[in-house]
Design a protein around this motif. Structure first.
Motif, PDB file in Angstrom:
ATOM      1  N   UNK A 254     -10.748  -1.610  -4.055  1.00  0.00           N
ATOM      2  CA  UNK A 254     -10.224  -2.101  -3.089  1.00  0.00           C
ATOM      3  C   UNK A 254      -9.134  -2.572  -3.543  1.00  0.00           C
ATOM      4  N   UNK A 255      -8.492  -2.063  -4.176  1.00  0.00           N
ATOM      5  CA  UNK A 255      -7.117  -2.221  -4.650  1.00  0.00           C
ATOM      6  C   UNK A 255      -6.168  -0.555  -4.548  1.00  0.00           C
ATOM      7  N   UNK A 256      -7.115   0.219  -5.152  1.00  0.00           N
ATOM      8  CA  UNK A 256      -6.370   1.692  -4.233  1.00  0.00           C
ATOM      9  C   UNK A 256      -6.520   1.565  -2.498  1.00  0.00           C
ATOM     10  N   UNK A 257      -7.615   1.569  -2.078  1.00  0.00           N
ATOM     11  CA  UNK A 257      -7.614   0.954  -0.642  1.00  0.00           C
ATOM     12  C   UNK A 257      -6.359  -0.098   0.075  1.00  0.00           C
ATOM     13  N   UNK A 258      -5.951  -0.698  -0.538  1.00  0.00           N
ATOM     14  CA  UNK A 258      -4.789  -1.476  -0.651  1.00  0.00           C
ATOM     15  C   UNK A 258      -3.847  -0.974   0.177  1.00  0.00           C
ATOM     16  N   UNK A 259      -3.419  -0.087  -1.224  1.00  0.00           N
ATOM     17  CA  UNK A 259      -2.494   1.148  -1.187  1.00  0.00           C
ATOM     18  C   UNK A 259      -2.098   1.855  -0.727  1.00  0.00           C
ATOM     19  N   UNK A 260      -3.818   2.493  -0.022  1.00  0.00           N
ATOM     20  CA  UNK A 260      -3.698   3.664   0.536  1.00  0.00           C
ATOM     21  C   UNK A 260      -3.596   3.280   2.650  1.00  0.00           C
ATOM     22  N   UNK A 261      -3.481   1.969   2.290  1.00  0.00           N
ATOM     23  CA  UNK A 261      -3.762   1.375   4.152  1.00  0.00           C
ATOM     24  C   UNK A 261      -1.982   1.249   4.206  1.00  0.00           C
TER      25      UNK A 261
END
Length: 562
Positions: A361-368
């Protein structure tokens, strides 16, 4: 010196009448306090009017990117020969200087001059009334803002939201239609349900076969494997289904056509969604996949709204009911929502799914955020983040023991077990500890109960096997004699006048020594006092014996003289 000024109606060129006033920047605003004083400083030289709104919009958008439009270049070439041009944007001035070879000027005095021109614009330009300038400015600003929203038509996530919604609806309809085909045709050929598990293959087989009597003469090689085909033909011969009419088979085949058409359209829609996701959110797609990424965008409303959410919200996005129910009942909150269907979480063990979902979720937030607000269109960040998460997953699963699993102080936990190891060498500073068998304590086994006779025999055998201990035991036994017997022996020796035997004295001395050796050095004070008393009692008869000897010698001498 000329001044280029942009208006909603067109481009204006003003001639500076007194350039000396530009040296006093602090007092320049006083010259534009009224229209009369402003006319003494600047004068309108030329004006290039926009033909329509589209021309104004195209010129304004180019000015935002610091690029001169085609009409502006022609206008400046016509009126700026050998003149210095004052501009409000330094980047625009550099572009004009490169393309048109016109010297441009941009400083604080020019900005103050622009502010004064904007204040007295309607007075300096004839034919431009204030009531016309306001609607023109408002219309241009609306058109410009609308264009800025459409500056990248490929970045429209509305198509993704609609596509994923339609894809979910198609899955539900396909499942419903396929179950209806199985139930309907199951009355005629019930064994086919267990033989063919895939819904699409089932619909194709039913459409090709029709009545089960035709199965033996048909070729199913393009639809089914050889083993399944042979099993189908064997079951068709011995089937226990009911007979159906041709009209029923016709309707069943039409339903099969609907199932196949929906499946083809779903595959086409999935390809479209995949291409749009790779274009709009490539990093998000690389991390969680097309379907999960599209569902996250649809649940968030848009890619921009999703970019405003923190990683903790993205982690439980889609599990709002479970979250609020857990908060209300004071139970444990959910660990994942829509992100649970990502392939990385599916690879993790049940005990590690919570940790991987939090990291993902943390990495997904940065990617988004990079997809929504960044200028790049590659998926490098997504691929790099996925590689890190796969490495973390291997560490958690124990497949690879790395230094990434450190303590809170930033030091790996492995170092505390290698504190005795030399730096840069494989040997230990201190020798390795070995097992010491001498420190073991052996618990004796419990001896079974025996008769009293057997125990007495064992004691007797033990006494015989240890001869050095016999005199000590004898001496101790004599010491244990009651005091009455000792006193009787002393009286007898007094009455008879005989001195005790030397062996007896030696025996008494041995008794004293044995008592001293038998008693441990750590005896109590009371025990020591008792020993002293006994020794005094034993010395007393020795003194009486010596006195008796002296008396006897005196008597003998008297008898000799007589």
């Amino acid at each position: 010196m000329l001044v280029l000024f942009e208006t909603p109606a067109g481009f204006a060129l003003f001639k500076v009448l007194d350039e000396g006033k530009l040296s006093k920047v602090e007092d320049l605003w006083k010259d534009f306090a009224s229209s009369e004083s402003a006319r003494q400083v600047v004068e309108l030289k030329a004006f290039n009017k926009f033909e329509n709104t589209s021309d104004a919009l195209s010129a304004a958008t180019l000015l935002i990117d610091s690029k001169p439009s085609k009409g502006l270049r022609k206008f400046l070439q016509k009126h700026c020969d050998g003149e210095t041009l004052a501009v409000a944007d330094s980047k625009l001035g550099n572009a004009i200087k490169e393309k048109l070879k016109i010297d441009c000027l941009h400083n604080s005095a020019v900005m103050e001059l622009m502010r004064g021109l904007r204040n007295q614009l309607t007075e300096l330009m004839s034919g431009l009334a204030p009531h016309d300038l306001g609607p023109m400015s408002l219309g241009l600003s609306h058109s410009l803002s609308r264009y800025k929203l459409k500056f990248s038509p490929e970045k429209v996530d509305t198509m993704i939201i609609q596509a994923i919604g339609l894809l979910d609806d198609l899955d539900k309809e396909l499942n419903t239609y396929a179950m209806r085909v199985r139930e309907w045709y199951g009355w005629h050929f019930p064994e086919l349900t267990k033989i063919v598990a895939d819904n699409i293959q089932y619909a194709k087989a039913v459409k090709l076969m029709g009545s089960r009597a035709n199965a033996a003469n048909l070729d199913f090689s393009e639809i089914l494997p050889e083993e399944v085909e042979a099993e189908l033909k064997e079951a068709a011969v011995i089937s226990m289904g009911t007979e159906v009419s041709d009209i029923d088979l016709l309707n069943i085949r039409e339903l099969c056509d609907q199932v196949l058409a929906l499946s083809e359209y779903r595959a086409q829609l999935y390809d479209y969604l995949k291409s749009r996701m790779n274009t709009i959110a490539p990093n998000l797609t690389a991390l969680v996949g097309e379907l999960v990424g599209a569902r996250l965008i649809a649940h968030g409303g848009s890619l921009l709204n999703l970019a405003k959410q923190p990683g903790s919200t993205i982690q439980i996005l889609g599990a709002e009911k479970a979250l609020f129910r857990a908060l209300k009942t004071k139970h444990s909150t959910p660990k994942y929502g829509l992100i649970y269907h990502a392939s990385l979480i599916g690879q993790a063990a049940p005990k590690n799914k919570g940790k991987i979902s939090r990291s993902l979720a943390a990495k997904t937030a940065l990617a988004i955020r990079y997809d929504a607000l960044g200028d790049g269109e590659d998926n490098s960040i997504g691929l790099e983040s996925r590689a890190k998460l796969e490495t973390r997953l291997r560490v958690l699963e124990g497949k690879e023991l790395g230094r990434s699993a450190g303590s809170t102080k930033g030091k790996p936990k492995i170092e505390m077990y290698e504190k005795d190891r030399k730096k840069g060498a494989g040997a230990l500073i201190t020798s390795a500890k070995t097992y010491n068998p001498a420190a073991d304590l052996v618990i004796p086994e419990a001896t079974p109960k025996k008769s009293e006779v057997a125990s007495k025999k064992r004691k007797h055998e033990e006494v015989e096997a240890a001869p050095p201990a016999e005199p000590v035991e004898a001496a101790t036994e004599e010491d244990r004699e009651p005091e009455n017997e000792k006193s009787k022996k002393k009286k007898k020796s007094k009455d008879t006048g005989e001195s005790p035997a030397v062996g007896a004295d030696g025996g008494e001395k041995k008794k004293k020594k044995n008592k001293e050796t038998e008693e441990p050095p750590s005896a109590d004070a009371d025990g020591e006092k008792k020993k002293k008393k006994k020794s005094k009692d034993q010395d007393a008869p020795m003194e009486t014996d010596e006195s008796s000897k002296k008396d006897k010698k005196k008597k003998k001498k008297k008898h000799a003289h007589e």
